[in-house]
Design a protein around this motif. Structure first.
Motif, PDB file in Angstrom:
ATOM      1  N   SER A 262     -33.189  13.967  26.666  1.00  0.00           N
ATOM      2  CA  SER A 262     -33.631  12.622  26.910  1.00  0.00           C
ATOM      3  C   SER A 262     -32.877  11.867  26.092  1.00  0.00           C
ATOM      4  CB  SER A 262     -35.198  12.362  26.338  1.00  0.00           C
ATOM      5  OG  SER A 262     -35.923  12.949  27.157  1.00  0.00           O
ATOM      6  N   ARG A 263     -32.429  12.277  24.728  1.00  0.00           N
ATOM      7  CA  ARG A 263     -31.590  11.659  23.939  1.00  0.00           C
ATOM      8  C   ARG A 263     -29.885  11.394  24.477  1.00  0.00           C
ATOM      9  NH1 ARG A 263     -34.032  14.826  20.034  1.00  0.00           N
ATOM     10  NH2 ARG A 263     -32.606  16.335  19.938  1.00  0.00           N
ATOM     11  N   GLN A 269     -26.864   5.484  28.830  1.00  0.00           N
ATOM     12  CA  GLN A 269     -27.391   4.450  29.517  1.00  0.00           C
ATOM     13  C   GLN A 269     -26.967   3.189  28.703  1.00  0.00           C
ATOM     14  OE1 GLN A 269     -31.507   5.456  30.263  1.00  0.00           O
ATOM     15  NE2 GLN A 269     -30.968   6.159  32.361  1.00  0.00           N
ATOM     16  N   VAL A 270     -26.336   3.526  27.446  1.00  0.00           N
ATOM     17  CA  VAL A 270     -26.284   2.367  26.312  1.00  0.00           C
ATOM     18  C   VAL A 270     -25.206   1.611  26.972  1.00  0.00           C
ATOM     19  CG1 VAL A 270     -25.860   1.558  23.904  1.00  0.00           C
ATOM     20  CG2 VAL A 270     -27.578   3.480  24.552  1.00  0.00           C
TER      21      VAL A 270
END
Length: 270
Positions: A262-263, A269-270
């Motif tokens: 998840s991280r 996506q940043v």
């Protein structure tokens, strides 16, 4: 001086308080079963309770909010609910595609009908003005009939057809809207639950993590923003929450890998 209460007793007292408060508002059966199961499996949850008390610094309100987040996740984002959401999300895409395709055909037919009637001295007497369509569609709407219809008809009488869109134009816009739409998820918990294209236990885990995160804020009587149970503690709570059979139980390593993925996904996506 009395013997200090254990973390299990403290957590169970708060759980019972939550149970009592929810019962007054009509506690869902799924949550009732979960609370009963948590009391039955107290030994399995003992270490997680110690971790919970440590992470919340013994704040009863914070523990209460954690249990509330768990109950909400089990009620609204359980595996069955998430599977249904995923199916509905896929179906919504299909429906929009069908609306777009149908609108293309209907728009073309409406335009053809209008063209045929305009070049001949015969017609069908069908609806052709958007105001008439709105009036017919709202014939059973008391508020429309009493508050809107008269003004709308006056407006249509004031401006002739060249000022109004044709029915085919309206249908074309509906089709384009359906074709170009993007499905948006309105809350972060559901977004987390549906982050993966395939159904798995990870869906509920992500939803639960996010639901707890949503409760976090840096005030004395709430879950802190840095609240984070140990991986084994999360696993114990989730195993109990989902009532997983022995062959499907998750462990700390499962939680660790899930949170790491998840991280990594969030960073890309940043």
């Amino acid at each position: 001086m009395g013997k200090p209460l254990t973390a299990t007793v403290i957590c169970e007292n708060i759980l019972k308080e939550h149970w009592s408060n929810c019962a007054e508002r009509g506690l869902p059966q799924t949550c009732t079963k979960l609370q009963e199961r948590m009391l039955e499996r107290r030994n399995e949850l003992a270490i997680a309770y110690e971790d919970l008390i440590e992470q919340t610094r013994g704040c009863a309100t914070a523990v209460y909010l954690f249990f509330d987040s768990l109950m909400c996740a089990v009620f609204a984002w359980n595996p069955t609910s998430i599977s249904s959401m995923r199916h509905d999300k896929a179906r919504l895409t299909e429906v929009n595609e069908s609306i777009s395709e149908t609108a293309d055909r209907l728009g073309a037919l409406l335009a053809e009908r209008e063209e045929i009637q305009n070049r001949n001295s015969f017609g069908t007497g069908t609806l052709y003005h958007i105001v008439n369509v709105v009036s017919e569609a709202s014939s059973q709407n008391y508020l429309f009939k009493n508050r809107v219809e008269e003004d709308l008809k006056a407006l249509s009488a004031r401006y002739d057809m060249k000022y109004w869109p044709s029915l085919s134009d309206i249908v074309d816009v509906i089709g384009l809207d359906a074709e170009n739409t993007q499905i948006s998820i309105h809350d972060e918990v559901t977004e987390a639950a549906l982050a993966s294209p395939r159904t798995s236990k990870a869906d509920f885990c992500r939803a639960f993590f996010q639901r707890v995160k949503d409760e976090a804020c840096d005030t004395p009587s709430a879950l802190r923003s840095d609240f984070n149970l140990k991986d084994e503690s999360w696993a114990s709570v989730i195993n109990c929450a989902l009532d997983l059979p022995p062959e499907e139980l998750i462990d700390g390593q499962y939680i660790k890998r899930l949170r790491q993925r998840s991280r990594e996904k969030a960073q890309t996506q940043v």
